[in-house]
Scaffold this motif. Structure first.
Motif, PDB file in Angstrom:
ATOM      1  N   ALA A 180      -1.371  -0.683  -1.895  1.00 42.06           N
ATOM      2  CA  ALA A 180      -0.187   0.031  -1.163  1.00 42.06           C
ATOM      3  C   ALA A 180      -0.597   1.661  -1.184  1.00 42.06           C
ATOM      4  CB  ALA A 180       0.715  -0.156  -2.038  1.00 42.06           C
ATOM      5  N   LYS A 181      -1.373   2.091  -2.298  1.00 44.40           N
ATOM      6  CA  LYS A 181      -1.792   3.573  -2.375  1.00 44.40           C
ATOM      7  C   LYS A 181      -2.404   3.866  -1.278  1.00 44.40           C
ATOM      8  CE  LYS A 181      -2.459   6.858  -5.997  1.00 44.40           C
ATOM      9  NZ  LYS A 181      -3.024   7.315  -7.154  1.00 44.40           N
ATOM     10  N   GLU A 182      -3.579   2.685  -0.731  1.00 45.27           N
ATOM     11  CA  GLU A 182      -4.485   3.273   0.120  1.00 45.27           C
ATOM     12  C   GLU A 182      -3.634   3.223   1.547  1.00 45.27           C
ATOM     13  OE1 GLU A 182      -7.976   0.795  -0.168  1.00 45.27           O
ATOM     14  OE2 GLU A 182      -7.975   0.927  -2.215  1.00 45.27           O
ATOM     15  N   GLY A 183      -2.593   2.839   1.719  1.00 46.03           N
ATOM     16  CA  GLY A 183      -1.723   2.850   2.895  1.00 46.03           C
ATOM     17  C   GLY A 183      -2.020   1.207   3.636  1.00 46.03           C
ATOM     18  N   GLN A 184      -1.041   1.128   4.539  1.00 43.55           N
ATOM     19  CA  GLN A 184      -0.849  -0.214   5.054  1.00 43.55           C
ATOM     20  C   GLN A 184      -2.197  -0.745   5.744  1.00 43.55           C
ATOM     21  OE1 GLN A 184       1.970   1.631   7.708  1.00 43.55           O
ATOM     22  NE2 GLN A 184       0.717   1.193   9.395  1.00 43.55           N
ATOM     23  N   LYS A 249       2.078  -5.375  15.712  1.00 45.20           N
ATOM     24  CA  LYS A 249       1.518  -4.126  16.365  1.00 45.20           C
ATOM     25  C   LYS A 249       2.658  -3.484  17.051  1.00 45.20           C
ATOM     26  CE  LYS A 249      -0.987  -5.597  20.481  1.00 45.20           C
ATOM     27  NZ  LYS A 249      -0.147  -7.012  20.836  1.00 45.20           N
ATOM     28  N   ASP A 250       3.707  -4.127  17.505  1.00 45.52           N
ATOM     29  CA  ASP A 250       5.033  -3.368  18.270  1.00 45.52           C
ATOM     30  C   ASP A 250       5.868  -2.602  17.271  1.00 45.52           C
ATOM     31  OD1 ASP A 250       4.088  -4.474  20.649  1.00 45.52           O
ATOM     32  OD2 ASP A 250       5.709  -6.037  20.818  1.00 45.52           O
ATOM     33  N   PHE A 251       5.709  -2.935  16.126  1.00 47.79           N
ATOM     34  CA  PHE A 251       6.448  -2.224  15.037  1.00 47.79           C
ATOM     35  C   PHE A 251       5.612  -1.373  14.134  1.00 47.79           C
ATOM     36  CE2 PHE A 251       9.164  -5.534  17.066  1.00 47.79           C
ATOM     37  CZ  PHE A 251      10.273  -4.804  17.198  1.00 47.79           C
ATOM     38  N   LEU A 252       4.266  -1.715  13.824  1.00 42.01           N
ATOM     39  CA  LEU A 252       3.646  -1.076  12.780  1.00 42.01           C
ATOM     40  C   LEU A 252       3.393   0.458  13.456  1.00 42.01           C
ATOM     41  CD1 LEU A 252       1.840  -2.169  10.647  1.00 42.01           C
ATOM     42  CD2 LEU A 252      -0.034  -2.203  11.771  1.00 42.01           C
ATOM     43  N   GLY A 253       3.795   1.449  12.262  1.00 45.74           N
ATOM     44  CA  GLY A 253       3.635   2.660  12.650  1.00 45.74           C
ATOM     45  C   GLY A 253       4.678   3.348  13.203  1.00 45.74           C
ATOM     46  N   LYS A 254       5.754   2.663  13.765  1.00 44.41           N
ATOM     47  CA  LYS A 254       6.920   3.284  14.393  1.00 44.41           C
ATOM     48  C   LYS A 254       8.119   3.625  13.853  1.00 44.41           C
ATOM     49  CE  LYS A 254       4.894   2.007  18.077  1.00 44.41           C
ATOM     50  NZ  LYS A 254       4.820   0.711  18.922  1.00 44.41           N
ATOM     51  N   SER A 255       8.206   3.249  12.543  1.00 41.35           N
ATOM     52  CA  SER A 255       9.544   3.653  11.902  1.00 41.35           C
ATOM     53  C   SER A 255       9.140   4.981  11.027  1.00 41.35           C
ATOM     54  CB  SER A 255       9.883   2.717  10.732  1.00 41.35           C
ATOM     55  OG  SER A 255      10.893   3.293   9.965  1.00 41.35           O
ATOM     56  N   LYS A 256      10.325   5.859  10.959  1.00 37.47           N
ATOM     57  CA  LYS A 256      10.139   7.282  10.205  1.00 37.47           C
ATOM     58  C   LYS A 256      10.113   6.796   8.684  1.00 37.47           C
ATOM     59  CE  LYS A 256      12.516  10.571  13.001  1.00 37.47           C
ATOM     60  NZ  LYS A 256      13.642  11.488  13.060  1.00 37.47           N
ATOM     61  N   ARG A 257      10.584   5.787   8.450  1.00 37.26           N
ATOM     62  CA  ARG A 257      10.514   5.265   6.926  1.00 37.26           C
ATOM     63  C   ARG A 257       9.294   4.780   6.550  1.00 37.26           C
ATOM     64  NH1 ARG A 257      10.110   3.419   2.593  1.00 37.26           N
ATOM     65  NH2 ARG A 257      11.453   2.399   1.229  1.00 37.26           N
ATOM     66  N   GLY A 258       8.248   4.730   7.427  1.00 37.43           N
ATOM     67  CA  GLY A 258       7.118   4.144   6.937  1.00 37.43           C
ATOM     68  C   GLY A 258       6.948   2.475   7.179  1.00 37.43           C
ATOM     69  N   LEU A 259       5.851   2.100   6.510  1.00 40.05           N
ATOM     70  CA  LEU A 259       5.737   0.529   6.743  1.00 40.05           C
ATOM     71  C   LEU A 259       7.075  -0.076   6.287  1.00 40.05           C
ATOM     72  CD1 LEU A 259       3.877  -1.588   7.254  1.00 40.05           C
ATOM     73  CD2 LEU A 259       2.788  -1.557   5.193  1.00 40.05           C
ATOM     74  N   TYR A 260       7.743   0.039   5.375  1.00 41.68           N
ATOM     75  CA  TYR A 260       8.781  -0.572   4.948  1.00 41.68           C
ATOM     76  C   TYR A 260       9.941  -0.742   5.871  1.00 41.68           C
ATOM     77  CZ  TYR A 260      12.859  -2.220   2.207  1.00 41.68           C
ATOM     78  OH  TYR A 260      13.810  -2.938   1.584  1.00 41.68           O
ATOM     79  N   GLY A 261      10.068   0.570   6.704  1.00 46.79           N
ATOM     80  CA  GLY A 261      10.974   0.839   7.798  1.00 46.79           C
ATOM     81  C   GLY A 261      10.410  -0.152   9.038  1.00 46.79           C
ATOM     82  N   PHE A 301       7.444  -0.712  -6.566  1.00 46.47           N
ATOM     83  CA  PHE A 301       6.650  -0.446  -5.792  1.00 46.47           C
ATOM     84  C   PHE A 301       6.868   0.943  -4.779  1.00 46.47           C
ATOM     85  CE2 PHE A 301       5.882  -4.821  -6.808  1.00 46.47           C
ATOM     86  CZ  PHE A 301       4.156  -4.813  -6.734  1.00 46.47           C
ATOM     87  N   LYS A 302       7.692   1.625  -5.198  1.00 46.69           N
ATOM     88  CA  LYS A 302       8.001   3.007  -4.624  1.00 46.69           C
ATOM     89  C   LYS A 302       8.503   2.878  -3.170  1.00 46.69           C
ATOM     90  CE  LYS A 302       5.377   5.380  -8.230  1.00 46.69           C
ATOM     91  NZ  LYS A 302       4.053   6.080  -8.493  1.00 46.69           N
ATOM     92  N   THR A 303       7.684   3.648  -2.305  1.00 43.72           N
ATOM     93  CA  THR A 303       8.210   3.674  -1.083  1.00 43.72           C
ATOM     94  C   THR A 303       7.874   2.344  -0.399  1.00 43.72           C
ATOM     95  OG1 THR A 303       6.034   4.510  -0.018  1.00 43.72           O
ATOM     96  CG2 THR A 303       7.926   6.018  -0.644  1.00 43.72           C
ATOM     97  N   HIS A 304       7.122   1.396  -0.818  1.00 48.24           N
ATOM     98  CA  HIS A 304       6.916  -0.092  -0.309  1.00 48.24           C
ATOM     99  C   HIS A 304       8.251  -0.891  -0.676  1.00 48.24           C
ATOM    100  CE1 HIS A 304       2.707  -0.123   1.627  1.00 48.24           C
ATOM    101  NE2 HIS A 304       3.179   1.057   1.410  1.00 48.24           N
ATOM    102  N   GLY A 305       8.880  -0.437  -1.482  1.00 49.16           N
ATOM    103  CA  GLY A 305      10.161  -1.184  -2.106  1.00 49.16           C
ATOM    104  C   GLY A 305      11.394  -0.561  -1.393  1.00 49.16           C
ATOM    105  N   GLY A 306      12.586  -1.114  -1.346  1.00 45.54           N
ATOM    106  CA  GLY A 306      13.718  -0.605  -0.673  1.00 45.54           C
ATOM    107  C   GLY A 306      14.638   0.497  -1.462  1.00 45.54           C
ATOM    108  N   SER A 307      15.656   0.576  -1.092  1.00 49.70           N
ATOM    109  CA  SER A 307      16.519   1.398  -1.774  1.00 49.70           C
ATOM    110  C   SER A 307      18.001   0.652  -1.961  1.00 49.70           C
ATOM    111  CB  SER A 307      16.968   2.641  -0.881  1.00 49.70           C
ATOM    112  OG  SER A 307      17.874   3.287  -1.461  1.00 49.70           O
ATOM    113  N   ALA A 308      18.521   0.694  -3.203  1.00 47.83           N
ATOM    114  CA  ALA A 308      19.910   0.039  -3.442  1.00 47.83           C
ATOM    115  C   ALA A 308      21.052   0.985  -3.176  1.00 47.83           C
ATOM    116  CB  ALA A 308      19.859  -0.326  -5.002  1.00 47.83           C
ATOM    117  N   GLY A 309      20.692   2.299  -2.371  1.00 47.22           N
ATOM    118  CA  GLY A 309      21.739   3.191  -1.949  1.00 47.22           C
ATOM    119  C   GLY A 309      22.154   3.839  -3.220  1.00 47.22           C
ATOM    120  N   LEU A 310      23.699   3.881  -3.198  1.00 46.82           N
ATOM    121  CA  LEU A 310      24.368   4.478  -4.489  1.00 46.82           C
ATOM    122  C   LEU A 310      24.347   3.475  -5.848  1.00 46.82           C
ATOM    123  CD1 LEU A 310      28.169   4.622  -3.669  1.00 46.82           C
ATOM    124  CD2 LEU A 310      26.749   2.876  -3.127  1.00 46.82           C
TER     125      LEU A 310
END
Lengths: 473, 473
Positions: A180-184, A249-261, A301-310
């Motif tokens: 994950a550290k090396e990127g997708q 490939k239609d979605f890879l690299g498209k989200s501002k949120r990165g791979l998780y997005g 997993f940091k940015t490869h994991g999600g967010s529970a919001g508040l």
């Protein structure tokens, strides 16, 4: 005088209309109107990861639209904060401790696990088969990968998917944290030798996870189109956004949120395709679509994991972030639109959908699911007043109404604090303090008394199932 | 051959249609179509406090509907993380350090402050007066309470409101923290001797804060109805949910979220009344309604403060929770519906609305506002690429694109850590890591270089205004 004559006629007419309308809704006896069910189940999705649940950069227009047209539940719980027991809870309507699908010795099933969901457990699919439903399980199963435990032996006519988590069968040289550290780009499907099954046969190994989300959604659409003339139940359990993350490939690299997005936006796109297919086939008004997830985000997993919001913490913990999930119900004209802040649970789907299909609830065992029909159709107060938060085989916390008492707390796997016993318990008002910050136990001894009574009643009747997770080969 | 002849005709027709459509949109020259503006500004509202921004128990159906029908901005910033400078930024389109409305010696103006917004500052109201708008300021002003500083001397035809924060003029024996602990019943309006003004005259003291939210919304509706035949600008700046919290009896005790929820649900109800009035008067299609707030939640007040959702910290800090706010734009048929994750700022309202009204932007001073029209009407990429985060008179942080560098950090007032200087700065990717958890400065020296260049350019041209906040009587 005219009024006196007219009134009874209007009354009779109204009664007749009411009668017609009640047999046209999800009545138990009118098989013509038995609704279809589609459950879309994400993996490790956080409470805060959808647009309509507050994420700033993940685009989920189809789920947002579903929530707007349907019901957005904001206090919707899973039966456990980790995969295998959570899935068992959804499909059986029972706390996993009853079925033996939670264990003090193993969090989940692994590729070398010996067992799976016991044959005497009754799944929602088995229930709906009794009413003649066509049933499909598409995606992650994780309730036993040996043939006798697979979906096709648990009430599903059809199975297409990876039978456990997508990070199992790891054969790559490096672990995911390094990758994950090396990127997708460093993550290749060959690192994980997970099989893809159709029914009980392996059709691809390693499964091409780059296209798995897309293929799962397409399988769901195909099944819906093929079964449009009879009642159907589709349980679409995505393997993602569990790590390792993959997107086509239609979605890879498209989200501002990165791979998780990217991953979530592809899942959302699939939701859109399913909704569109239901509309095209004229099934939307008679199909209930539910979207939720098995447990909270995998935070280490940091940015490869999600967010529970508040909400506090995530996957693995009994803080809210581990067990509260988005819960969206959609069926135009049936599900009454709105935001529902009453309590609901994935276990309730078993009872609610069984009742809607006119299938009796099993009376030879404890069922934890509660019928949410009046809330879904009429905004009636949810009959669910409490939630039990188990971690492995221990009861860590209990919610009763607005209040939640923690007897034990522990962080998410490897993070956010070790095991702590609270005696007396700590207490939060979740409606006023959703982030569980302000302990008010001292001010509410009467609440603790009630919760203790609830725990005593629960424990006095609890029969633990034989541990099905611990044994390995 | 037919194609060759047809094409130019179609082209001409298309051009004509385009021309018609452009003069019918918010063209600068067509005074007939000059839009009305309503800015609804909450006080100390958190990013996570609205339903559509993820709050589980605060019911905001009208704001949710506005967001669904209009644009929900998820990266929308205020000009400062505290009241007075944030309001100055919105109304002047300038960073408060330029106008002297931020100070190293005083966070905000107080009832014994000598000064206010300098006369040579140009407010959005003064801009719109140049195009013949009727203008009203309803609610909290906080840019100077002496007559020469009041709204009626700053471009507003009409003022109705409390001229500063609702916790000032404190005459009660106990402080709010003690009162809040005793519950809402202990808080009485007599504890705060704040005046209510109509234009420049005190009409009520202490202002009855129990009904203030309701009255503000009603004043806005009245002004809209009275001015429906000319272009108008309403700046409705609620005094709440700033503490002390008050709600009228129709809302008190109604929200699951407690008193803070009661207050927000009453504000939301007022939004609904304004939208309804605009629809009834046939003004909806030619009125842009904006909803946002002055700064993040006041966290030390626990459940009497709000929630920044997944964002870090709150009011007073330059972490995202202090300066990122809900930003909802609504105008059916004009504002193109969608979720906008590009950067925007309250300062941009000055420039955007001036341009829409055809009023030239002042060229004798630095204006920080940027025109967001193409994003609002056509989903064009927002031209705003950066944000400067000042705390008092120091530049603490800078956002450039997805990245935010912190040179200095400090917690919210009295909480979450003291002042820390970061040299080299810490860096976050806000799109991937909205909660500012994972410092990636080491991986992106090129970003830090660009941000340093931006800071150098900014500082080289910065002329600080004379401090208008420090002097007291």
């Amino acid at each position: 005088m005219a009024n006196k004559i007219l009134f009874p006629r209007i009354y009779i007419l109204a009664s007749l209309l009411l009668l017609v309308s009640s047999t046209n809704s999800f009545g138990q006896k009118n098989s013509q109107n038995t609704p279809n069910f589609v459950i879309i189940f994400a993996d490790d999705l956080g409470y805060g990861d959808l647009g309509v649940y507050g994420h700033p950069t993940i685009r989920t227009p189809h789920l947002d639209q579903m929530a707007h047209e349907g019901q957005k539940w904001t206090n919707f719980y899973v039966g456990a904060s980790v995969c295998t027991p959570s899935r068992a809870a959804l499909l059986t309507g029972r706390l996993p401790i009853r079925s033996g699908m939670s264990s003090a010795k193993s969090r989940v099933l692994f590729p070398n696990s010996k067992n799976g969901l016991p044959a005497n457990e009754i799944t929602l699919a088995e229930q709906l088969k009794k009413a003649g439903y066509s049933t499909a399980c598409i995606g992650k199963w994780h309730l036993g990968h040996k043939e006798q435990y697979l979906p096709t032996n648990n009430g599903f006519d059809y199975y297409f998917g990876i039978p456990y988590s997508n990070d199992m069968d790891h054969v790559g040289k490096r672990n995911y944290k390094e990758l994950a550290k090396e990127g997708q780009k460093a993550i290749v499907k060959e690192d994980y030798n997970v099989p893809l099954l159709r029914n009980t046969k392996i059709i691809e190994q390693p499964a091409n996870q780059n296209t798995i989300t897309k293929r799962y959604s397409e399988e769901a659409v195909s099944f819906i189109k093929e079964n449009k003339d009879k009642p159907f139940f589709v349980y679409l359990a995505h393997n993602l956004p569990h790590i390792p993350l993959f997107a086509s490939k239609d979605f890879l690299g498209k989200s501002k949120r990165g791979l998780y997005g990217d991953v979530l936006e592809e899942i959302d796109n699939g939701v859109g395709k399913i909704i569109q297919a239901l509309k095209e086939e004229g099934l939307a008004e008679n199909t209930i679509v539910v979207f939720t997830s098995d447990n909270g985000p995998w935070l280490p997993f940091k940015t490869h994991g999600g967010s529970a919001g508040l909400l506090r913490a995530g996957k693995g913990s009994t803080w809210e972030g581990g067990m509260r999930e988005p819960g969206i119900f959609w069926s135009p004209g049936k599900i009454k639109p709105g935001v529902i802040s009453d309590i609901g649970s994935t276990m309730d789907l078993f009872t609610t959908f069984s009742n809607m299909a006119g299938v009796p609830i099993p009376d030879d065992r404890v069922i934890d699911g509660i019928d949410l029909t009046t809330t879904l159709l009429e905004h009636g107060q949810s009959p669910r007043e409490s939630m039990l938060y188990y971690r492995e085989n221990e009861l860590y916390a209990v919610r009763l109404g607005d209040y939640k008492a923690h007897f034990i707390t522990k962080g998410v796997y490897g993070q956010f604090g070790g095991k702590e016993i609270h005696n007396p318990p700590i207490l939060y008002n979740l409606s006023e303090d959703p982030s569980e910050q302000f302990d008010i136990a001292e001010d509410h001894p009467e609440v603790l008394t009630k919760i203790n009574e609830l725990v005593a009643a629960h424990k006095s009747k609890l029969i633990k199932g034989k541990d099905m997770l611990a044994e390995r080969e």
